[in-house]
Design a protein around this motif. Sequence first.
Motif, short mmCIF file in Angstrom:
data_model
loop_
_atom_site.label_atom_id
_atom_site.label_comp_id
_atom_site.label_asym_id
_atom_site.label_seq_id
_atom_site.Cartn_x
_atom_site.Cartn_y
_atom_site.Cartn_z
N HIS A 97 0.82 -1.21 0.00
CA HIS A 97 0.00 0.00 0.00
C HIS A 97 0.85 1.26 0.00
CE1 HIS A 97 0.80 -0.78 4.29
NE2 HIS A 97 0.70 0.52 4.46
N GLU A 98 2.11 1.16 0.43
CA GLU A 98 3.02 2.30 0.35
C GLU A 98 3.72 2.34 -1.01
OE1 GLU A 98 5.71 2.00 3.59
OE2 GLU A 98 4.18 2.32 5.15
N ALA A 102 -3.53 -3.34 -3.89
CA ALA A 102 -3.20 -2.13 -3.13
C ALA A 102 -3.32 -0.90 -4.01
CB ALA A 102 -1.78 -2.25 -2.56
N GLY A 138 -6.98 -0.02 -4.22
CA GLY A 138 -7.42 0.67 -3.01
C GLY A 138 -6.93 2.10 -2.96
N ALA A 139 -5.68 2.33 -3.35
CA ALA A 139 -5.14 3.69 -3.37
C ALA A 139 -5.87 4.55 -4.38
CB ALA A 139 -3.65 3.65 -3.68
#
Length: 591
Positions: free
Chosen positions: A368-369, A402, A405-406
């Motif tokens: 996610h980062e 991810a 989602g971002a």
Amino acid sequence: MKTTSAAKGRMYGSELAPWAIVAVAAVSLIVFGGVWLGGTLGAAVTGAGWDPPPFTLSTFAELAAHGPGRLWPGAAPAGVFAGVVAVFAAGAIVMVLVLRKVLKASSRPKGLANARDLAALTPQGIAGRARDLRPSLKGKKELQPDDTGNLLGNLEPDGPELRSSFEDVELDLMAPRAGKSTGIAIPRVLRARGSVLLTSNKSDVYTVTRAERAKVGKVWTFDPQGIAHAPREMWWDMLAECMTVEGARRLAGHFVASINDDASKKDFWISAAQNTLTALFLAAARGKATVHDLLAWLADPADRSPIDLLRDADMTALAEQLQGTIRGAVETRDGIYETSRQCVSCLLDPEIVAWVMPDPDLPEFRPHEHVLGNDTLYLLSKDGGGSAAGVIAGLADATMRAGVGAAERMGGRLDPPMTAVLDEAANVCRISDLPDLYSHLGSRGINVVTLLQSYRQGSRVWGEAGMDALWSAATIKLLGAGLDDADFVEKISKLVGQQDVSTVSVSKGKEGTSRSLSYRLDPILPPDRIRALPKGTALLLATGIRPALIRLRPWYKEPGAAAISAAAAKEAEAITLRAAQKWTTHAVEQR
């Protein structure tokens, strides 16, 4: 009979006579004009000044009878002759260039898309689309080409540069050594503006691109089987993706797909193994257990620990299902557990499992980062038995999810977009529902490029229906050299379409010669021509646009290739050194 032949000869001679007169006149005009212009230029250059003689037949006769002295007084004969030679040489060069251009243009199949048809993919068209898709570009007067879209290549033979938009998803089919790495994978990684994800079973793309990507962000190399012999400098919490039933089922599906050649053909044992792995993954994630604990549960079906952990997490139904599997017939239970053990057998290798176990001395990779920056993730694995394909697919899927989602948190689309190059996707990154993901990843700003060697290779992994869905969902398709599947190539030939071909028929009779024109439908690109596409070219199929023939742009022919090559050579030397050190260490341990 002799009379008839003589009559035919006179008839042919009467037809050709006017053209012969025209040809003689044209050749005479060209020769005389070249001599007249060349002699005048030569005389002027040698100091006699610009004084052309009359452009008449008598001038040519005078030159033949008395030489250049009377026509160009005061000029050196050598200069006059040199000027004539120079003019004819220049004319020959021009003729050769024109002839080459005409032949090249005539070799391009008629009926394919031209620059006007592809206006939406040209620099002007794609720049306007990029401003609509990327809010960060609004207000900028001038855009860099790589800010506007993904480079596809140049329209053959001398057409403009073509790019796909940041909401396109791509499927490329090419035979080995047809330019997948040099013309597609490497350029995409080098030109990417946002985060990058690359899967591969070779180190070539990694070797060429690593140094350049390190200049724009952090490089994460997930190399559990030593493809590039990269040292372990990261770890990924595989079980963190299994906190929900959906996450656990997806990870279980990746391990199952790594040993199942067709996702659409799951027998009882495969389906039961996926259900069992789902329960065990969820129990380990919720109960803060490790991968080693999970392997122990698989080795001992009688261990009630996962059942108790599921009940503690209020997953009663899943706990009861797992208990029912354990209490079932011994032969059935053992068959399910043995199939499950085969699915995750790569985790028995301590060198592989170390990459998915917590390590306080190394940084943790967090998907996610990663998707929010300019970092690069290389996922390298061998194919075949013992490969880490299940782990690779799980990490690739987690990273793309991810990104989704971002994108949802950013208003619907990543900016800058994320680039995911799934090289050797059928071997090392078998994401079972990739065809379904294709339908919406592009709209989230995640540019996925799946590289396969053939259509049939994809069918073995996702089934005929799944591969058809992947083909339909891809908005950009590139078909390169070496496609030997006769049925598939025949279908492509039909998709490209047909064209009217004229045929002239000549008939001769007593009244003279008559000509008639008829038409027939022929394929624009016959199957044999599609199969014989030259290396470095590809057939472009873009949604809503006629097929086009493009020329790929290999990275080593682009500006700055020398510096990239030098960095790649150093990286290759480092890989060789690490391989030698690893081999030496292994040899010492064997002793």
